[in-house]
Design a protein around this motif. Structure first.
Motif, PDB file in Angstrom:
ATOM      1  N   PHE A  29       0.303  -1.542  -0.195  1.00 49.76           N
ATOM      2  CA  PHE A  29       0.352   0.265  -0.385  1.00 49.76           C
ATOM      3  C   PHE A  29       1.123   1.345  -0.020  1.00 49.76           C
ATOM      4  N   LEU A  30       0.087   2.217  -0.649  1.00 49.47           N
ATOM      5  CA  LEU A  30       0.453   3.766  -0.766  1.00 49.47           C
ATOM      6  C   LEU A  30       0.124   4.694   0.238  1.00 49.47           C
ATOM      7  N   SER A  31       0.409   5.410   0.369  1.00 49.76           N
ATOM      8  CA  SER A  31      -0.243   6.524   1.491  1.00 49.76           C
ATOM      9  C   SER A  31       0.342   7.711   1.578  1.00 49.76           C
ATOM     10  N   ALA A  32      -1.375   8.546   1.123  1.00 50.82           N
ATOM     11  CA  ALA A  32      -0.320  10.611   1.343  1.00 50.82           C
ATOM     12  C   ALA A  32      -1.579  10.991   1.808  1.00 50.82           C
ATOM     13  N   GLY A  33      -1.103  12.116   2.847  1.00 52.33           N
ATOM     14  CA  GLY A  33      -2.220  12.552   2.810  1.00 52.33           C
ATOM     15  C   GLY A  33      -1.755  13.445   3.977  1.00 52.33           C
ATOM     16  N   PRO A  34      -2.867  15.060   4.310  1.00 53.45           N
ATOM     17  CA  PRO A  34      -2.717  15.705   5.176  1.00 53.45           C
ATOM     18  C   PRO A  34      -3.176  15.099   6.333  1.00 53.45           C
TER      19      PRO A  34
END
Length: 211
Positions: A118-123
């Motif tokens: 899994f790849l994740s990104a966010g504020p």
């Protein structure tokens, strides 16, 4: 405050879109923290604990709002020659800050083997609860500490923080997961007018379970 309301709005819309496949998880691990604008730093090891909701939106894509207890900071180590020049003393200073963060990450799953990469990104939005400054000198065996001031005439740091999280990991079919991530702080945390602006930078490594 606008950022905070935006994050809450995203989380609320995600929850409304949730279906029977919504799952919940808990992860914890080690933070390695530094701050920007200063030299002679070493990673300051600390920890994090995060609870999250995984809300599938379409196919392999999910939104993960959560709440996280984060310990961050940095460590400075300076070499100081002793008065007779026969040895070198080491002066170590550390900053440790405890905060609550609300992350909202976008996650993409890629089937690999018996699980998913899994790849994740966010504020994220953070609120600093407490902090401690410590100073010690190795050879003289002296140490001192004081609390970080977040308000008043002696204010040292700002309460609110915001930034972006990035992570990569692997989740097994039974829900066990491992991950490595990076927290990029975008807010100026320094409230002392005579010092440099600085933001947090944090590597993290953790394990967890998605129910």
């Amino acid at each position: 405050m606008k950022t905070f309301l935006s994050l809450l709005g995203i989380a609320g819309l995600s929850i409304c879109a949730a279906n029977a496949q919504t799952s919940y998880g808990l992860k914890a691990g080690m933070n390695l923290g530094k701050i920007t604008s200063y030299d002679s730093q070493k990673f300051n090891p600390s920890y994090f604990v995060t609870g999250f909701t995984d809300i599938p939106l379409s196919g392999r894509f999910s939104i993960q709002p959560g709440i996280s207890l984060q310990s961050k900071g940095t460590k400075f180590v300076d070499a100081i020659p002793n008065w007779d020049q026969t040895a070198t003393d080491l002066n170590t200073s550390s900053l440790n800050v405890m905060s609550i963060e609300i992350p909202v990450n976008a996650v993409y799953y890629i089937p690999v083997g018996t699980g998913d990469v899994f790849l994740s990104a966010g504020p994220y939005l953070g609120y600093n609860l407490s902090g401690k400054l410590k100073n010690s000198t190795r050879n003289s065996k002296t140490a001192s500490s004081r609390d970080v001031e977040f308000s008043g005439n002696n204010k040292m740091m700002n309460r609110w923080d915001a930034g972006v999280n990035f992570a990569v990991g692997y989740k097994l079919s039974n829900g066990f997961l491992i991950q490595a991530g990076y927290g990029l702080g975008l807010s100026n945390l320094n409230a002392a007018s005579k010092s440099k602006d600085f933001s947090s930078r944090t590597l993290n490594f953790g394990v967890g379970f998605q129910f």
